[in-house]
Design an enzyme around this catalytic site. Structure first.
Site, PDB file in Angstrom:
ATOM      1  N   LYS A  93      32.199  45.678  48.368  1.00 52.37           N
ATOM      2  CA  LYS A  93      31.662  45.841  47.011  1.00 52.37           C
ATOM      3  C   LYS A  93      31.041  44.509  46.587  1.00 52.37           C
ATOM      4  O   LYS A  93      31.723  43.563  46.223  1.00 52.37           O
ATOM      5  CB  LYS A  93      32.745  46.253  46.007  1.00 52.37           C
ATOM      6  CG  LYS A  93      32.110  46.938  44.819  1.00 52.37           C
ATOM      7  CD  LYS A  93      32.479  46.522  43.441  1.00 52.37           C
ATOM      8  CE  LYS A  93      32.433  45.181  42.909  1.00 52.37           C
ATOM      9  NZ  LYS A  93      31.131  44.706  42.383  1.00 52.37           N
TER      10      LYS A  93
ATOM     11  N   GLU B 137      39.833  33.930  46.921  1.00 50.99           N
ATOM     12  CA  GLU B 137      39.070  32.674  46.904  1.00 50.99           C
ATOM     13  C   GLU B 137      38.490  32.555  45.505  1.00 50.99           C
ATOM     14  O   GLU B 137      37.595  33.319  45.132  1.00 50.99           O
ATOM     15  CB  GLU B 137      37.927  32.717  47.933  1.00 50.99           C
ATOM     16  CG  GLU B 137      38.372  32.875  49.372  1.00 50.99           C
ATOM     17  CD  GLU B 137      38.921  31.590  49.975  1.00 50.99           C
ATOM     18  OE1 GLU B 137      38.924  30.553  49.294  1.00 50.99           O
ATOM     19  OE2 GLU B 137      39.354  31.648  51.133  1.00 50.99           O
TER      20      GLU B 137
ATOM     21  N   CYS C 267      31.250  27.227  44.300  1.00 51.24           N
ATOM     22  CA  CYS C 267      32.675  27.104  43.967  1.00 51.24           C
ATOM     23  C   CYS C 267      33.161  25.687  44.214  1.00 51.24           C
ATOM     24  O   CYS C 267      34.068  25.222  43.542  1.00 51.24           O
ATOM     25  CB  CYS C 267      33.486  28.104  44.765  1.00 51.24           C
ATOM     26  SG  CYS C 267      33.207  28.013  46.530  1.00 51.24           S
TER      27      CYS C 267
ATOM     28  N   GLU D 149      35.889  25.765  34.377  1.00 51.80           N
ATOM     29  CA  GLU D 149      34.830  25.898  35.388  1.00 51.80           C
ATOM     30  C   GLU D 149      33.542  26.339  34.691  1.00 51.80           C
ATOM     31  O   GLU D 149      33.540  27.336  33.965  1.00 51.80           O
ATOM     32  CB  GLU D 149      35.197  26.928  36.453  1.00 51.80           C
ATOM     33  CG  GLU D 149      34.150  26.977  37.552  1.00 51.80           C
ATOM     34  CD  GLU D 149      34.380  28.065  38.593  1.00 51.80           C
ATOM     35  OE1 GLU D 149      34.712  29.201  38.209  1.00 51.80           O
ATOM     36  OE2 GLU D 149      34.208  27.781  39.782  1.00 51.80           O
TER      37      GLU D 149
HETATM   38  P1  NAD Z   1      33.507  37.532  39.122  1.00 55.13           P
HETATM   39  O1  NAD Z   1      34.965  37.287  39.249  1.00 55.13           O
HETATM   40  O2  NAD Z   1      32.962  37.898  37.814  1.00 55.13           O
HETATM   41  O3  NAD Z   1      33.052  38.705  40.111  1.00 55.13           O
HETATM   42  C1  NAD Z   1      33.270  38.632  41.509  1.00 55.13           C
HETATM   43  C2  NAD Z   1      33.329  40.035  42.068  1.00 55.13           C
HETATM   44  O4  NAD Z   1      34.502  40.687  41.583  1.00 55.13           O
HETATM   45  C3  NAD Z   1      32.171  40.937  41.651  1.00 55.13           C
HETATM   46  O5  NAD Z   1      31.833  41.771  42.747  1.00 55.13           O
HETATM   47  C4  NAD Z   1      32.771  41.748  40.508  1.00 55.13           C
HETATM   48  O6  NAD Z   1      32.138  42.985  40.320  1.00 55.13           O
HETATM   49  C5  NAD Z   1      34.186  41.932  40.997  1.00 55.13           C
HETATM   50  N1  NAD Z   1      35.210  42.174  39.979  1.00 55.13           N
HETATM   51  C6  NAD Z   1      35.276  41.633  38.741  1.00 55.13           C
HETATM   52  N2  NAD Z   1      36.398  42.075  38.121  1.00 55.13           N
HETATM   53  C7  NAD Z   1      37.040  42.894  38.986  1.00 55.13           C
HETATM   54  C8  NAD Z   1      38.259  43.647  38.935  1.00 55.13           C
HETATM   55  N3  NAD Z   1      39.036  43.656  37.855  1.00 55.13           N
HETATM   56  N4  NAD Z   1      38.617  44.365  40.013  1.00 55.13           N
HETATM   57  C9  NAD Z   1      37.868  44.356  41.117  1.00 55.13           C
HETATM   58  N5  NAD Z   1      36.694  43.682  41.233  1.00 55.13           N
HETATM   59  C10 NAD Z   1      36.299  42.945  40.176  1.00 55.13           C
HETATM   60  O7  NAD Z   1      32.805  36.228  39.702  1.00 55.13           O
HETATM   61  P2  NAD Z   1      31.242  35.906  39.775  1.00 55.13           P
HETATM   62  O8  NAD Z   1      30.774  35.557  38.408  1.00 55.13           O
HETATM   63  O9  NAD Z   1      30.539  36.976  40.522  1.00 55.13           O
HETATM   64  O10 NAD Z   1      31.243  34.598  40.713  1.00 55.13           O
HETATM   65  C11 NAD Z   1      31.485  33.322  40.221  1.00 55.13           C
HETATM   66  C12 NAD Z   1      32.916  32.919  40.506  1.00 55.13           C
HETATM   67  O11 NAD Z   1      33.202  33.023  41.895  1.00 55.13           O
HETATM   68  C13 NAD Z   1      33.182  31.471  40.167  1.00 55.13           C
HETATM   69  O12 NAD Z   1      34.406  31.367  39.487  1.00 55.13           O
HETATM   70  C14 NAD Z   1      33.268  30.789  41.521  1.00 55.13           C
HETATM   71  O13 NAD Z   1      34.030  29.614  41.556  1.00 55.13           O
HETATM   72  C15 NAD Z   1      33.873  31.857  42.349  1.00 55.13           C
HETATM   73  N6  NAD Z   1      33.615  31.617  43.769  1.00 55.13           N
HETATM   74  C16 NAD Z   1      34.649  31.188  44.552  1.00 55.13           C
HETATM   75  C17 NAD Z   1      34.430  30.900  45.896  1.00 55.13           C
HETATM   76  C18 NAD Z   1      35.544  30.432  46.794  1.00 55.13           C
HETATM   77  O14 NAD Z   1      35.377  30.490  48.003  1.00 55.13           O
HETATM   78  N7  NAD Z   1      36.664  29.964  46.259  1.00 55.13           N
HETATM   79  C19 NAD Z   1      33.153  31.078  46.422  1.00 55.13           C
HETATM   80  C20 NAD Z   1      32.132  31.510  45.603  1.00 55.13           C
HETATM   81  C21 NAD Z   1      32.383  31.792  44.267  1.00 55.13           C
END
Ligand code: NAD
Length: 479
Positions: free
Chosen positions: A174, A249, A283, A384
């Protein structure tokens, strides 16, 4: 709906779910296309399909070297189509062309790496304490859900899908609402490479509907998530209800440290790239810069100079170094955080607004921004931002540095610049972070484990352990 990009379940492309996601180009504000979004019904269907595919005797009986061959085939296709993958990502998240293309090639390399791991990883005999032979083998969970963010979709997706399939699972991917297309093309490449239908299914959709339904579905046995810490917390809570293991992550607020004895020019370049590459949407962005007090002003001046010199342009403009943020709401969020920091007394040394170029006025641009004069306890130093905003903070000695740098709920990464290897060793071991770079920054390798301390995550991706993440151990005793 007829024109919406379809989702992939088994080998069927489906576009009649009744829901759509609208894709917008953040560099221009133009609509890209619509993508068919999964509802609970498509999630149920995908889980059924994935379960059947995972338990099919042809898949279960497929030997590791045969699975490896299929993964290599996916790698070949991604490499051959790197431009196509890169341009889809660029249109959806606005990253500059050079970075998008590098990420497409990196996704290909990840599939190649896990093909190699798949056919070379071994099982172990465990020491016998009696008249028997004991060994431990690893078996797939069955159906794995992979949920990914928008900032580096191709590499994040490869990093989950390749090892999960190498491990013998079926995967439901997804992708983020913002970046559906690279994942859909990955699904196409997997089918073309000969992966059995249902081993990789791709369900665009919202986190609240499709993501949540996937996590809660009893037929999903493992969730691998990359995204924000708040979403990770919700997923972990839902997983706890099912007693399902998860890999998370999550976010970061990584300290980047410059000691007075460092190679200052090299440090300044790395600090600038470490926060401004990808417009700060990484990230591991080094978003808190700690500089030893005696070189503080020199380092700050160097970074401001580099920030001002960055070539801010449309992502596909030749030589573009800095593109828009991935969406307009995200740009507004970043701007609001900076405005609040200003109101709290932060000194915006450069940036803090939109670029003054007419040709970029339709895009979600925000200038590379450097803020000084706030304590590490200020909101902007703790939260963040996930944008091109660097907070600069002085420190006096190692103790002062460690106290400030570790004062964060996050623990994803850190960087240290010093000529003193003893100091580097001491500080690297005491920083609370899953990755620490010394005299380099943002070097990442698929063969080295990656993950966060504290609220930056649970579990480690990459490396041979990245394949084991998607398996459970079984111990066997032969009398
Ligand atoms: P997000 O958490 O809003 O969304 C990430 C994914 O999760 C999307 O596909 C979203 O649709 C899904 N999602 C959201 N809520 C959900 C739920 N309750 N149940 C299931 N799926 C759900 O994050 P974003 O805005 O897309 O990405 C930015 C974030 O990602 C930042 O905080 C960044 O630090 C983090 N990130 C972490 C890493 C790592 O390796 N640690 C790498 C890249 C990005």
């Amino acid at each position: 709906m007829a024109d919406a990009k379809p989702m992939l379940i088994g080998d069927e492309w489906i576009n009649d779910s009744g829901a759509v996601l609208k894709s917008t180009n953040p560099a221009t504000g133009a609509t890209n296309y619509e993508v068919c979004a999964a509802t609970r019904a498509e999630v149920n269907r995908a889980v059924d399909t994935a379960r059947q595919a995972a338990s099919a005797s042809t898949w279960q009986g497929m030997l590791p070297h045969q699975r490896a061959r299929l993964l290599s085939g996916v790698a070949e296709l991604i490499e051959a189509r790197a431009d196509e993958f890169a341009s889809l990502q660029m249109r959806e998240n606005g990253k500059v062309w050079r970075e998008c293309r590098a990420q497409a090639l990196s996704a290909s390399a990840i599939f190649r790496y896990y093909a190699a791991v798949c056919e070379t990883i071994t099982e172990s005999l465990t020491p016998s304490r009696g008249n028997y032979v004991s060994m431990t083998v690893h078996e797939p969970y069955g159906v794995v859900a992979a949920i990914t963010p928008w900032n580096s979709p191709l590499t994040m997706e490869a990093q989950k899908v390749a090892p999960a399939i190498a491990a013998g699972n079926a995967v439901i991917l997804k992708p983020s609402e913002i970046t559906s297309s690279p994942a859909l093309e990955l699904g196409r490449a997997a089918l073309e490479a000969g992966l059995p239908p249902g081993i990789l299914n791709v369900l665009p959709g919202s986190g609240a509907v499709a993501g949540d339904a996937l996590v809660r579905h009893p037929g999903v046995q493992f969730v691998s998530f990359t995204g924000g810490t708040e979403s990770g917390r919700r997923i972990a809570a839902a997983a706890a209800e099912k007693l399902m293991p998860v890999a998370l992550e999550l976010g970061g607020k990584s300290p980047h440290v410059v000691f007075a004895d460092a190679d200052i020019d090299a440090a300044v370049a790395a600090v600038s790239d470490g926060i401004f590459e990808g417009s700060g949407q990484s990230c591991v962005a080094g978003s808190r810069l700690f500089v030893q007090r005696s070189v503080h002003d020199r380092v700050l001046a160097g970074i401001v100079e580099r920030a001002k010199a960055l070539r801010i342009d449309l992502p596909d403009a030749p030589g573009a170094q800095f593109g828009p943020l991935a969406s307009f709401p995200h740009r507004d969020r970043v701007a609001a955080i900076v405005d609040k920091a200003k109101a709290e007394g932060g000194d915006v040394v450069t940036g803090g607004g939109r670029p003054p170029f007419e040709k970029l006025s339709g895009g979600a641009y925000y200038l590379p921004t450097v803020i000084a004069g706030l304590a590490n306890t200020a909101g902007i130093c703790q939260q963040e931002i996930f944008g091109p905003v660097l907070c600069v903070l002085p420190f006096d000695d190692e103790d002062d540095l460690l106290q400030q740098a570790n004062d964060s709920v996050y623990g994803l990464a850190a960087g240290i610049w010093t000529a003193d290897y003893r100091c580097a060793w001491r500080v690297a071991r005491k920083l609370e972070a899953g990755t620490v770079w010394v005299n380099t920054y943002k070097q990442l390798s698929i063969s080295t484990p990656f993950g966060g301390f504290k609220q930056s995550g649970i579990g480690r991706e990459k490396g041979t352990g990245g394949l084991r993440l998607y398996q459970q151990e079984k111990s066997l005793y032969f009398g």
